[in-house]
Scaffold this motif. Structure first.
Motif, PDB file in Angstrom:
ATOM      1  N   UNK A  30       1.216  -1.072  -0.060  1.00  0.00           N
ATOM      2  CA  UNK A  30       0.032  -0.082  -0.109  1.00  0.00           C
ATOM      3  C   UNK A  30       1.175   1.461  -0.376  1.00  0.00           C
ATOM      4  N   UNK A  31       0.075   2.787  -0.182  1.00  0.00           N
ATOM      5  CA  UNK A  31       0.842   4.316   0.073  1.00  0.00           C
ATOM      6  C   UNK A  31       0.564   3.812   1.378  1.00  0.00           C
ATOM      7  N   UNK A  32       1.935   4.951   1.884  1.00  0.00           N
ATOM      8  CA  UNK A  32       2.006   5.009   3.447  1.00  0.00           C
ATOM      9  C   UNK A  32       0.981   6.178   3.547  1.00  0.00           C
ATOM     10  N   UNK A  33       0.223   6.753   2.978  1.00  0.00           N
ATOM     11  CA  UNK A  33      -0.773   7.349   3.535  1.00  0.00           C
ATOM     12  C   UNK A  33      -2.100   6.560   3.418  1.00  0.00           C
ATOM     13  N   UNK A  34      -2.569   5.522   3.337  1.00  0.00           N
ATOM     14  CA  UNK A  34      -3.404   4.893   3.323  1.00  0.00           C
ATOM     15  C   UNK A  34      -2.818   3.898   4.423  1.00  0.00           C
TER      16      UNK A  34
END
Length: 147
Positions: A88-92
């Motif tokens: 996943x990306x860090x913001x999620x």
């Protein structure tokens, strides 16, 4: 700098789901084969990466792809996704940790953690306190060129 832009694709989360896929692959002699279930953005690895990994390790890879943060989050939040590795990306990532979709890493089995950039690990710790659930996979930035 905007965290969303800076950290596209930063955290790789291991052991993303409790329990594996229901059907195990079989070896030629009828035994159970080792299978690694991966969920990643499309086009993030070379075409020969999976065949080379399977040949070198004897582990079969099931590689599923997604194209947005929302897509991966929806799949993970439905529960028991069966994935061993999710990117996943860090913001999620922080929301997914709070939702309980990841298992903690067994850091004793990842000796190279000591070689990771402390500044990057500190950034990830903003979403993953103690870096308990993920390690960095890649970092990207978005730039705009103007002439």
């Amino acid at each position: 700098m905007n965290l969303r832009i800076l950290t596209v694709g930063v955290a790789m989360s291991l052991l993303a789901a409790c329990g594996g896929k229901e059907e195990a692959a079989k070896t030629a002699d009828g035994g159970e084969a080792k299978v690694l279930n991966v969920y990643n953005y499309s086009d993030y690895i070379a075409e020969d990466t999976i065949p080379n990994f399977e040949k070198a390790t004897g582990v079969k890879v099931t590689y599923d792809v997604f194209d947005s943060d929302e897509m991966v989050e929806t799949k993970l939040l439905t529960g028991n996704s069966g994935y061993d590795i999710v990117v996943p990306t860090l913001n999620f990532f922080g929301r997914q940790i709070q939702a309980g979709v990841f298992l903690p890493l067994d850091k004793s089995r990842i000796p190279n953690l000591a070689n990771l950039d402390p500044a990057i690990m500190a950034r990830i710790a903003g979403q993953d306190p103690e870096n308990k659930y993920g390690v960095p996979y890649m970092i990207g930035t978005t730039g705009i060129g103007y002439n």
